[in-house]
Design an enzyme around this catalytic site. Sequence first.
Site, PDB file in Angstrom:
ATOM      1  CG  ASN A  60      -1.741   1.218   1.414  1.00 22.45           C
ATOM      2  OD1 ASN A  60      -2.438   1.594   0.457  1.00 22.45           O
ATOM      3  ND2 ASN A  60      -1.726   1.851   2.577  1.00 22.45           N
ATOM      4  CG  HIS A  83      -0.455   6.114   4.781  1.00 24.62           C
ATOM      5  ND1 HIS A  83      -1.833   6.086   4.870  1.00 24.62           N
ATOM      6  CD2 HIS A  83      -0.038   7.020   5.713  1.00 24.62           C
ATOM      7  CE1 HIS A  83      -2.228   6.916   5.819  1.00 24.62           C
ATOM      8  NE2 HIS A  83      -1.163   7.493   6.340  1.00 24.62           N
ATOM      9  CG  ASP A  96      -2.204   2.943   7.048  1.00 22.75           C
ATOM     10  OD1 ASP A  96      -2.150   2.487   5.880  1.00 22.75           O
ATOM     11  OD2 ASP A  96      -2.961   3.875   7.375  1.00 22.75           O
ATOM     12  CD  GLU A 156       0.876   9.609  -2.215  1.00 21.72           C
ATOM     13  OE1 GLU A 156       0.140   8.709  -2.648  1.00 21.72           O
ATOM     14  OE2 GLU A 156       0.432  10.650  -1.716  1.00 21.72           O
TER      15      GLU A 156
HETATM   16  C1  GAR Z   1      -3.006   9.096  -2.492  1.00 20.68           C
HETATM   17  O1  GAR Z   1      -2.463  10.222  -1.847  1.00 20.68           O
HETATM   18  C2  GAR Z   1      -2.804   7.853  -1.646  1.00 20.68           C
HETATM   19  O2  GAR Z   1      -1.574   7.814  -0.990  1.00 20.68           O
HETATM   20  C3  GAR Z   1      -3.925   7.986  -0.662  1.00 20.68           C
HETATM   21  O3  GAR Z   1      -5.011   8.487  -1.410  1.00 20.68           O
HETATM   22  C4  GAR Z   1      -4.535   9.194  -2.557  1.00 20.68           C
HETATM   23  C5  GAR Z   1      -5.095   8.535  -3.794  1.00 20.68           C
HETATM   24  O4  GAR Z   1      -4.774   9.251  -4.950  1.00 20.68           O
HETATM   25  N1  GAR Z   1      -4.212   6.725  -0.046  1.00 20.68           N
HETATM   26  C6  GAR Z   1      -4.635   6.608   1.198  1.00 20.68           C
HETATM   27  O5  GAR Z   1      -4.868   7.556   1.922  1.00 20.68           O
HETATM   28  C7  GAR Z   1      -4.842   5.177   1.665  1.00 20.68           C
HETATM   29  N2  GAR Z   1      -4.887   5.128   3.091  1.00 20.68           N
HETATM   30  P1  GAR Z   1      -4.781   8.565  -6.394  1.00 20.68           P
HETATM   31  O6  GAR Z   1      -6.120   7.862  -6.587  1.00 20.68           O
HETATM   32  O7  GAR Z   1      -4.649   9.743  -7.318  1.00 20.68           O
HETATM   33  O8  GAR Z   1      -3.613   7.631  -6.477  1.00 20.68           O
END
Ligand code: GAR
Length: 197
Positions: free
Chosen positions: A107, A109, A150, A180
Site C-alpha cells: 500500500n 500511504h 497501515d 508517492e
Molecule cells: C493518495 O495520496 C494515496 O496515498 C492515498 O489516497 C490518494 C489517492 O490518490 N491513499 C490513502 O490515503 C490510503 N490510506 P490517487 O487515486 O490519485 O492515487
Amino acid sequence: MLKIVVLVSGGGTNLQALLDAKAAGQIPNGEFVKVISSKSGVFALERAAKAGVATAVIERKGKTAEEFEAALLAELEASKADLIVLAGFMTILGENVIAKYPEKIINVHPALIPSFCGKGFYGLKVHEAALEKGVKVTGATVHFVNEIPDGGKIIAQKAVEVQDGDTPEILQKRVMEQAEWKILPQAVAKLCYERNK
Ligand code: GAR
C-alpha cells in the site's frame, strides 16, 4: 514476470505513475494484469483502459464487508495475482484476503508511518491532520499490508517539506509529486526483480 493487480477507488494518479513506469521500461519483471476499482465511474478505470490493462469494478457500496471480500478474492484468484498494489484504495481489506496473500499486498500511504496513519487516516484527511499538528516534514510510505491498518513492515519512505501557507490540497500534491509517484513504482520494480522466478 510477476502478475500485478492494482486496487483503486478514485483518480488513480498513483496507478498512472505505475503505468508510466512500466511503459518507460522501469518495471521489467512485472506486468499489470488487472485494475480493480471499489467504485464505478472513477478516472482510474479510464487510465487503465488507455494503457490496455483489463479492469473490473467491485462496488463496495451496497455490499456487506463479507460479500465485498468474497467478490474481491474471486477476482484476485482469477487474475492469478502474484503482487497486489493498493494505490488510493479506500477500503480496509478483510482478513481473508490478507491471510491469502502474506507479503504480497503493498500500500502507498501519504504520510511518514507511524505518523498520521491507521483507521480514519486516508486521502486529504492525512494532510489535514499533518497541518493541524504543525509538522514541518511529512512524506509518503510504501508498506506491506497486514491485519493492522497501515501496520505492516515498511518497504520505502520519502520525506517532503511542509511549507508556510500550505493547504491540505497543496500539501497532498507536493507529497504525491515528490514522494508517492516515485517510491511506489520503485518499490514495485524492486519486489518484482527480487521475486521474479
Ligand atoms: C493518495 O495520496 C494515496 O496515498 C492515498 O489516497 C490518494 C489517492 O490518490 N491513499 C490513502 O490515503 C490510503 N490510506 P490517487 O487515486 O490519485 O492515487
